[in-house]
Design a protein around this motif. Sequence first.
Motif, mmCIF file in Angstrom:
data_model
loop_
_atom_site.group_PDB
_atom_site.id
_atom_site.type_symbol
_atom_site.label_atom_id
_atom_site.label_comp_id
_atom_site.label_asym_id
_atom_site.label_seq_id
_atom_site.Cartn_x
_atom_site.Cartn_y
_atom_site.Cartn_z
ATOM 1 N N ALA A 1 1.677 8.735 11.093
ATOM 2 C CA ALA A 1 1.008 7.493 10.665
ATOM 3 C C ALA A 1 1.932 6.301 10.908
ATOM 4 O O ALA A 1 1.494 5.242 11.367
ATOM 5 C CB ALA A 1 0.625 7.590 9.191
ATOM 6 N N LEU B 1 0.051 2.849 11.729
ATOM 7 C CA LEU B 1 -0.929 2.754 10.640
ATOM 8 C C LEU B 1 -0.262 2.303 9.353
ATOM 9 O O LEU B 1 -0.900 1.725 8.478
ATOM 10 C CB LEU B 1 -1.608 4.110 10.419
ATOM 11 N N LYS C 1 0.853 -1.185 0.000
ATOM 12 C CA LYS C 1 0.000 0.000 0.000
ATOM 13 C C LYS C 1 0.892 1.238 0.000
ATOM 14 O O LYS C 1 1.887 1.292 0.728
ATOM 15 C CB LYS C 1 -0.838 -0.015 1.288
ATOM 16 N N VAL C 2 0.532 2.218 -0.817
ATOM 17 C CA VAL C 2 1.287 3.473 -0.856
ATOM 18 C C VAL C 2 0.326 4.619 -0.548
ATOM 19 O O VAL C 2 -0.700 4.779 -1.212
ATOM 20 C CB VAL C 2 1.935 3.697 -2.246
ATOM 21 N N TYR C 3 0.675 5.366 0.485
ATOM 22 C CA TYR C 3 -0.158 6.521 0.857
ATOM 23 C C TYR C 3 0.624 7.817 0.664
ATOM 24 O O TYR C 3 1.848 7.846 0.810
ATOM 25 C CB TYR C 3 -0.554 6.452 2.336
ATOM 26 N N PHE C 4 -0.122 8.887 0.402
ATOM 27 C CA PHE C 4 0.434 10.235 0.455
ATOM 28 C C PHE C 4 -0.295 10.947 1.592
ATOM 29 O O PHE C 4 -1.478 11.280 1.466
ATOM 30 C CB PHE C 4 0.243 10.960 -0.881
ATOM 31 N N ALA C 5 0.410 11.118 2.692
ATOM 32 C CA ALA C 5 -0.262 11.553 3.924
ATOM 33 C C ALA C 5 -0.568 13.044 3.949
ATOM 34 O O ALA C 5 -1.319 13.496 4.810
ATOM 35 C CB ALA C 5 0.590 11.184 5.128
ATOM 36 N N GLY C 6 0.020 13.807 3.035
ATOM 37 C CA GLY C 6 -0.275 15.233 3.009
ATOM 38 C C GLY C 6 0.836 16.096 3.582
ATOM 39 O O GLY C 6 0.801 17.304 3.482
ATOM 40 N N LEU D 1 -5.636 8.636 5.697
ATOM 41 C CA LEU D 1 -4.565 8.390 4.719
ATOM 42 C C LEU D 1 -5.165 8.120 3.334
ATOM 43 O O LEU D 1 -4.631 8.575 2.317
ATOM 44 C CB LEU D 1 -3.715 7.190 5.158
ATOM 45 N N GLU D 2 -6.271 7.380 3.316
ATOM 46 C CA GLU D 2 -6.947 7.107 2.039
ATOM 47 C C GLU D 2 -7.428 8.421 1.408
ATOM 48 O O GLU D 2 -7.301 8.631 0.209
ATOM 49 C CB GLU D 2 -8.161 6.192 2.243
ATOM 50 N N GLY E 1 -7.757 6.576 11.226
ATOM 51 C CA GLY E 1 -6.424 7.041 10.814
ATOM 52 C C GLY E 1 -6.106 6.587 9.397
ATOM 53 O O GLY E 1 -5.593 7.360 8.575
ATOM 54 N N ARG E 2 -6.444 5.345 9.112
ATOM 55 C CA ARG E 2 -6.208 4.828 7.747
ATOM 56 C C ARG E 2 -7.141 5.521 6.746
ATOM 57 O O ARG E 2 -6.759 5.782 5.615
ATOM 58 C CB ARG E 2 -6.428 3.313 7.712
ATOM 59 N N THR F 1 -6.314 11.591 1.917
ATOM 60 C CA THR F 1 -5.242 12.470 1.417
ATOM 61 C C THR F 1 -4.606 11.864 0.162
ATOM 62 O O THR F 1 -4.136 12.588 -0.709
ATOM 63 C CB THR F 1 -4.151 12.706 2.478
ATOM 64 N N SER F 2 -4.603 10.542 0.087
ATOM 65 C CA SER F 2 -3.967 9.891 -1.061
ATOM 66 C C SER F 2 -4.871 9.873 -2.290
ATOM 67 O O SER F 2 -4.388 9.884 -3.411
ATOM 68 C CB SER F 2 -3.601 8.442 -0.708
#
Lengths: 293, 628
Positions: free
Chosen positions: A191, A196, A178-183, B165-166, B161-162, B168-169
């Motif tokens: 995170a 997380l 999974k790849v997130y962009f947290a901001g 993240l979803e 929390g996840r 913002t992504s």
Amino acid sequence: MTRLTIDRRGLVLAGLAIAAAPHAPALAQKRKELVLAFIPQENPEKLQGDIKVISAWLAKEIGVPVRGFVGSDHAAAVEALRNGDADISFMGALPYVIANAQTGAIAVLAEVYRGSPTYTGRIFVRRDGAIEKLADLKGKAIAFADPISESGYLYPLDIFVENGLLQRGEDPKRFFGKVYFAGGYQQAMQAMQAGLVDAAGVSQYADLLLTPVQQPQVKWIAESKPIPSHVVIARKDLDPTLKAKFVAAMLKLNEPQNVALLKHVYSPDGYVEADPKSFDGVRELAKAYGLMK
Amino acid sequence: MVRRRFLAWMGIVLVAALGQGAPARADIGVETPWHPAAAAYRSMMFLGDLKPVVWDQIGAAYEHPHPAAAVSRPAKIYFESLKGEAATAMVKAIAAKDRQALYETATRATSQLTRQTLAEATASLAAPGKAHQKVLEAQALYRSFGEFIDQADPEAGRRLGRAWLELTSSAGSQGVLGIGAVAPELEVFAGARKAIEEYLAANFEPERFTVREGLTPLPESVVAAQGEVKVKPWLPPGSNLNNQDPLPKLVLNFEEREIKETDLPLVAYGDMLFDSPLIFGEPARSLGLACSSCHNRSDVNQTFFIPGISHQKGAIDTRGSFFNPLFNDRRRGSLDIPSLRGLRFTAPYGRDGRFGSLRDFTRNVIVSEFAGNEPTPFMLDALVAYMLEFDFLPNDKLDKRGGLTEKASASAVRGAKLFRKPFPQMDGKACATCHIPSANFLDRQAHDIGSARPSYEGGRDGAFDTPTLLGAKFTAPYFHDGSLPTLASVVDWFNDRYKLKLRKSELADLTAYLETIGDANEPYQKFEGRKTKFRLNWEELTTFASTFETLLPKRDAKHADLMLETVATDLAADASGMTNAAAKPKVYEVAGYLSDTRKAIVADDWAAAEKSWARFKEFQAKYDEEMY
């Protein structure tokens, strides 16, 4: 888009920023003044105060009137440089190399932090977790700061390329689960610290965005190549004499009696003259990830 | 040696991070700026929990821009943007001074605002840059509740929390300079938004709230099922427990005599206690509050501030409901924090001199004011031994009997005469009558000079202990309530209050005199090169640790435990301010040996404790040069 100042101010509460109207001043090819284009930040009142202080000081040093304005974003600042409405602007290495390609604007000064005009990206993990090396992150979740950030994405991601775990330009999801962009750096680090995600790919200094009690709970396992710090750029056809005077004045900010003024220009520790070659790596990476031709 | 404490709650970040790590400021914690509505909400809940409730400040939090907010815009503008009666209901609750109604209306409104902002983000998805900004704004509003959800409902905290993240992504990105734009992922975005909104609506906008004892924003589902579960103590936005900058210089008698603190274990243990939140009870303990938080380096922490508890910076009400409800005197008596320099000459203690004994005063602070357990006689002995080492700042403009030297200005010399001149308007007394120059500028008595109104008709409770004037140039503001900002304003006050009719030049001379006797050769600690703040902390903490050599042979588990926990925790936390960031893992390693020593003692395994202690000493010496 790597600078912590900009990322934090620009991303954390960007929606809140009272976007200072992009009052590009009147066409200025023949004006006898130096115009600085600033990028908006979280606290517009502070920025306006900073602009006043630094403009007044520069005017005294250079001997011509100096004026600053706040553009709506990087694009507005670069556009102002292109059409001559601004002479100088401040930005990260990635927007700079793109601006350089688009308008011929030149980096004249590089910011110095902790004695260096470069920094790095790092892969942070929890100290008490099972991740010890990059390969352990296969199929795991990672948070980056932003998809157009050099230290908050491109350079940390490229660490996996350098280690043969990914190909440049390849979808990172082929390695990560999974790849997130947290901001922002802080959100990505929080995170990871909260469990997380398994890792955060961010600036080397991002651990300082955790509380002092949280910081011992994290560690970094890999580091990128050096990334040039933020730069001060000048428009392509700025009068060489004026440019030289501006650079000389800015370098005076390194002198003990002037260092207090640095807090009015995004708070670096100082400046050095920019080395054009230092941006080759950023260009290479920007091209590899399709941000430049 | 006194050092600062770090704050231990979420949302505190380091200034260093703002500038990729400016070393000189690396250990100063500052709050991440708040969304104005979230700042107001958290403030209102905190202030509403104080007894008596600080309704005037609750109203101000709603009406006026919040100092801890990212932008200078009143919260009411945001709340008034909500459809329906949400804002009006909040105003009514505040006007009616109804705590439960305040909780319900403000909580509903803040939750609605978060959801409204998420709706705006959704509506902006065609313009990813704007949508992304709106998501971040919604996240900044969610911060009102986030840490409480994480603690009270951890499973939901992780799930949400996840979801953030979803969000913002999946909101997409506008790229930079027209390049690298990323399209939003609509389905992912919608799913994450739904998860967050459903939880907010169910827990912060229920049809009916359970009646609350406290106003900490706990999820309704948790409160309905389990009651008001305990969460970590928290402070309102704008609180500041960090050190002042520049750091005051600490003058310790033994150090000036070149006696090593490691050779004074009682003093060193007292130094550690002065810096340990573990001697206090909750909430001070969890908030990291220690003696040194207010009396940093024996001086005044002029930046200390807790809204509702401090009436201004550098002040605190130690007898309110927050720190020890049992000791709540219900008087909103926030006082200016006094300097402790020269403490052995400044008895009695307390602003009105209510304690003749420093030992009694210290016990009162620990047990009554900050809800700590009864300290052992050893702890009180140690604290007193340490505090009695506090000396005044050397000042070469003063001789040892309080007279001026040739370094004083002509104006100060003229002021000295006025200082000693009796005034009939002051019952024939002079300034020097109470501030006796040869007695460190005090008389150890309490006088009512008219600086405070009697608290009731016929009351005689306006007398305050005469403060020393030594070092006063650096302890502004002045008077018990810090109502006078400068020494010049103090002179003006006496001139007006007692109708002294001093000429302008005389006022200036008297001020010059006060600034001269209150001056110091070196008021602030100097840092340069490897002499960093972390180096100072390292030396202090390892000195504290050295007391283990005294405690070990006596198998004194209680005092060793307290010391080791304090030092191990602080050492690891202090590493965040290192200039030599590469050596941070080594600090964690050394702190780990102290933790191991403590664990062994708790397990009553003194042989293991000795081994861990030996490793600590070995690596302390090995890494010493890198510790800056």
